[in-house]
Write a protein that holds these residues in place. Structure first.
Motif, PDB file in Angstrom:
ATOM      1  N   GLY A 155      -7.797   5.263  -1.030  1.00 13.79           N
ATOM      2  CA  GLY A 155      -6.923   6.439  -1.019  1.00 13.79           C
ATOM      3  C   GLY A 155      -7.625   7.692  -0.541  1.00 13.79           C
ATOM      4  O   GLY A 155      -6.999   8.563   0.089  1.00 13.79           O
ATOM      5  N   ALA A 202     -12.585  -1.252   0.363  1.00  8.22           N
ATOM      6  CA  ALA A 202     -12.462  -1.975  -0.901  1.00  8.22           C
ATOM      7  C   ALA A 202     -13.700  -2.810  -1.180  1.00  8.22           C
ATOM      8  O   ALA A 202     -14.210  -2.837  -2.317  1.00  8.22           O
ATOM      9  N   THR A 226     -10.105  -2.732  -9.639  1.00 12.97           N
ATOM     10  CA  THR A 226      -9.026  -2.388  -8.712  1.00 12.97           C
ATOM     11  C   THR A 226      -8.930  -0.877  -8.527  1.00 12.97           C
ATOM     12  O   THR A 226      -8.730  -0.391  -7.410  1.00 12.97           O
ATOM     13  N   SER A 227      -9.099  -0.123  -9.619  1.00 10.47           N
ATOM     14  CA  SER A 227      -8.992   1.335  -9.526  1.00 10.47           C
ATOM     15  C   SER A 227     -10.114   1.927  -8.682  1.00 10.47           C
ATOM     16  O   SER A 227      -9.892   2.889  -7.926  1.00 10.47           O
ATOM     17  N   ASN A 287      -0.339   0.711  -4.064  1.00 11.31           N
ATOM     18  CA  ASN A 287      -1.301  -0.231  -4.632  1.00 11.31           C
ATOM     19  C   ASN A 287      -1.766  -1.164  -3.519  1.00 11.31           C
ATOM     20  O   ASN A 287      -1.230  -2.252  -3.351  1.00 11.31           O
ATOM     21  N   CYS A 288      -2.749  -0.760  -2.748  1.00  6.85           N
ATOM     22  CA  CYS A 288      -3.165  -1.509  -1.569  1.00  6.85           C
ATOM     23  C   CYS A 288      -3.625  -2.921  -1.928  1.00  6.85           C
ATOM     24  O   CYS A 288      -4.399  -3.114  -2.866  1.00  6.85           O
ATOM     25  N   LEU A 342      -9.112   1.245  -5.115  1.00  5.48           N
ATOM     26  CA  LEU A 342      -7.992   2.099  -4.722  1.00  5.48           C
ATOM     27  C   LEU A 342      -8.446   3.527  -4.458  1.00  5.48           C
ATOM     28  O   LEU A 342      -7.970   4.180  -3.521  1.00  5.48           O
ATOM     29  N   ASP A 386      -9.111  -0.420   5.190  1.00  6.98           N
ATOM     30  CA  ASP A 386      -8.919  -0.555   3.751  1.00  6.98           C
ATOM     31  C   ASP A 386      -9.690  -1.746   3.193  1.00  6.98           C
ATOM     32  O   ASP A 386     -10.209  -1.694   2.075  1.00  6.98           O
ATOM     33  N   CYS A 391       0.831  -1.212   0.000  1.00  8.19           N
ATOM     34  CA  CYS A 391       0.000   0.000   0.000  1.00  8.19           C
ATOM     35  C   CYS A 391       0.857   1.249   0.000  1.00  8.19           C
ATOM     36  O   CYS A 391       0.591   2.203  -0.739  1.00  8.19           O
ATOM     37  N   ALA A 411      -7.387  -3.742  -2.412  1.00  4.68           N
ATOM     38  CA  ALA A 411      -7.942  -3.416  -3.726  1.00  4.68           C
ATOM     39  C   ALA A 411      -7.535  -4.451  -4.761  1.00  4.68           C
ATOM     40  O   ALA A 411      -8.361  -4.901  -5.575  1.00  4.68           O
TER      41      ALA A 411
END
Length: 231
Positions: A174, A189, A166-167, A134-135, A170, A185, A129, A138
């Motif tokens: 974020g 997600a 994924t985006s 890039n956690c 994220l 998180d 992360c 996600a």
């Protein structure tokens, strides 16, 4: 291991994160690894040993009837050997999403999907992360979407949707800001992922707003600034 769920799993001391990898020896299995993380007392535990609590994940998911993935992931977070933070979440989040998808009517062989989720999720290192931007929570949802749709690097539409999945996750993670919290998180997600599955696959996954019961284990908890904090 001693069973500390926060900080170093050997001694409970705070962790240090370095901006460059160093050669370290796992205090559990004795193997040498390059890592950015160690505790202030010098201990290092590799991702494989850190994730020793994952053995029960598939059993819990296969027996779950919950349609809310945050319910299932909360159950998984409470399993013995699961820590406050760590790469085990990279398997658990996607597993909870796959379980909810099945329980909400999605056409999937859950047992084989969970096996594949474990294989993929275990490959993602801890700490990505902050170090990769890039956690893993996600990415775990992106993995689950890929498994559901059978996507590969040569796929067309599903390839694109996996990356959008994924985006979306994220962005949700974020937008809450740091420092990292694997519980926060994971919840963020799964909320975003459930919405995206409804939009693109037509399987509606209901997600309530979970109330975190792990705050006392996280020295960096954001308190009331976290949407899942128990007020």
């Amino acid at each position: 291991m001693s069973g500390f769920v926060s900080g170093c799993v050997i001694c409970g001391a705070p962790l240090e994160y370095h901006d460059r990898q160093r050669s370290m020896t796992c205090a559990v299995c004795g193997r040498s690894f390059m890592s950015n993380t160690e505790c202030v007392s010098g201990h290092y535990v590799c991702d494989s040993c850190h994730s020793d609590g994952l053995s029960m994940v598939a059993r819990v998911c296969l027996s779950s009837e919950s349609k809310d993935p945050t319910d299932t992931v909360t159950r998984l977070m409470g399993l013995p050997g699961i820590h406050m933070h760590g790469p085990e979440h990279h398997v658990m989040v996607g597993s909870a999403l796959l379980t909810a998808y099945r329980n909400c009517g999605g056409d999937i062989d859950l047992e084989s999907a969970l096996d594949e989720m474990a294989n993929r999720g275990r490959q993602l290192p801890g700490g990505v992360c902050g170090l990769w931007g890039n956690c893993g929570a996600a990415v775990s949802c992106g993995m689950a979407y890929s498994i559901i749709t059978g996507s590969t690097p040569l796929s067309g539409d599903s390839w694109g949707r996996c990356n959008i999945m994924t985006s979306r996750c994220l962005e949700a993670i974020g937008s809450l800001g740091g420092p990292r919290c694997c519980k926060r998180d994971s919840y963020a997600a799964l909320e975003a992922a459930s919405r995206y599955i409804g939009e693109t696959l037509g399987v509606e996954i209901p997600v309530g707003r979970p109330v975190c019961g792990f705050s006392s284990l996280n020295p960096q908890c954001k308190g009331d600034a976290c949407p899942y904090h128990a007020n």
